[in-house]
Design a protein around this motif. Sequence first.
Motif, PDB file in Angstrom:
ATOM      1  N   LYS A  43       0.845  -1.189   0.000  1.00  0.00           N
ATOM      2  CA  LYS A  43       0.000   0.000   0.000  1.00  0.00           C
ATOM      3  C   LYS A  43       0.885   1.245   0.000  1.00  0.00           C
ATOM      4  N   GLY A  44       0.313   2.362  -0.451  1.00  0.00           N
ATOM      5  CA  GLY A  44       1.061   3.610  -0.459  1.00  0.00           C
ATOM      6  C   GLY A  44       2.268   3.572  -1.369  1.00  0.00           C
ATOM      7  N   LYS A  45       2.146   2.889  -2.494  1.00  0.00           N
ATOM      8  CA  LYS A  45       3.297   2.742  -3.392  1.00  0.00           C
ATOM      9  C   LYS A  45       3.652   4.058  -4.066  1.00  0.00           C
ATOM     10  N   CYS A  46       4.935   4.372  -4.038  1.00  0.00           N
ATOM     11  CA  CYS A  46       5.474   5.538  -4.712  1.00  0.00           C
ATOM     12  C   CYS A  46       6.984   5.330  -4.834  1.00  0.00           C
ATOM     13  N   ARG A  47       7.737   6.372  -5.073  1.00  0.00           N
ATOM     14  CA  ARG A  47       9.184   6.214  -5.156  1.00  0.00           C
ATOM     15  C   ARG A  47       9.898   7.458  -4.655  1.00  0.00           C
ATOM     16  N   MET A  48      11.079   7.245  -4.126  1.00  0.00           N
ATOM     17  CA  MET A  48      11.960   8.349  -3.781  1.00  0.00           C
ATOM     18  C   MET A  48      12.812   8.619  -5.010  1.00  0.00           C
ATOM     19  N   ALA A  49      12.843   9.873  -5.453  1.00  0.00           N
ATOM     20  CA  ALA A  49      13.528  10.169  -6.705  1.00  0.00           C
ATOM     21  C   ALA A  49      14.330  11.464  -6.629  1.00  0.00           C
ATOM     22  N   VAL A  50      15.306  11.543  -7.519  1.00  0.00           N
ATOM     23  CA  VAL A  50      16.037  12.786  -7.751  1.00  0.00           C
ATOM     24  C   VAL A  50      15.343  13.485  -8.913  1.00  0.00           C
ATOM     25  N   VAL A 106      15.255  12.592 -12.602  1.00  0.00           N
ATOM     26  CA  VAL A 106      16.597  12.266 -13.069  1.00  0.00           C
ATOM     27  C   VAL A 106      16.910  10.798 -12.799  1.00  0.00           C
ATOM     28  N   ASP A 107      16.540  10.334 -11.595  1.00  0.00           N
ATOM     29  CA  ASP A 107      16.825   8.954 -11.224  1.00  0.00           C
ATOM     30  C   ASP A 107      15.921   8.546 -10.063  1.00  0.00           C
ATOM     31  N   THR A 108      15.607   7.258 -10.002  1.00  0.00           N
ATOM     32  CA  THR A 108      14.864   6.715  -8.869  1.00  0.00           C
ATOM     33  C   THR A 108      15.850   6.241  -7.802  1.00  0.00           C
TER      34      THR A 108
END
Length: 223
Positions: A103-110, A184-186
């Motif tokens: 749940k709460g899927k997302c990503r930390m990204a630049v 830019v990047d994950t």
Amino acid sequence: MRSTDKIVRDITGDTINVALPKGRLGEKVYRMFAEAGYPCDGILDDSRKLVFENPEKQIRYFWVKPSDVTIYVERGAADIGVAGKDIILEYRPDVYELLDLKKGKCRMAVAAENGFRDDTSSTLRVATKFPNIARRYYEKESRDIDIINLHGSIELAPVLGLSDVIVDIVETGSTLRENDLYVVDTVVEISARLIANKAAYKFKNDRLSALVEGLRKITEALE
């Protein structure tokens, strides 16, 4: 001495204490607990009550600020809790990570402005709410950085020239696009994780293992 005795009784008792993050994610996760056989009347009512208990199922829930869940679990006020992978990576609490709840899927990204090119001859200015995650990411890149700690509207930093890039949570990416930014990047994929206090997991292993198995079946059905 009394406070220590209370912690020992809670850890070794029958009731499972669960720290849930306030907000939509917490409500979604609670429904998973209920589906797994651990419901609690009134918990989703519109009220300011924070603690809810089902004596029959021997489970007690309490709502806390999402960033505080790991603290409640690590210090034994909660046996288990639900925290985002971002919070776990940022603060590195001394807890067990038991299950990805999907749940709460997302990503930390630049992210940076369109047209950005990294000049490696100069220090990279990085605006973020997650300084530890950002620092570790760029250490792997052997990149010299200047961390700028912000707490809101991170996307504004590169637009106004405060930073070169940002490190932040990205869900749909619409806010980035509206501010002429791009990924830019994950750094890492993010989702809600079930965590446990180490002492409680030892003393309540049978009950916690049964709860985890119930939640695991639900998460497998989501895949």
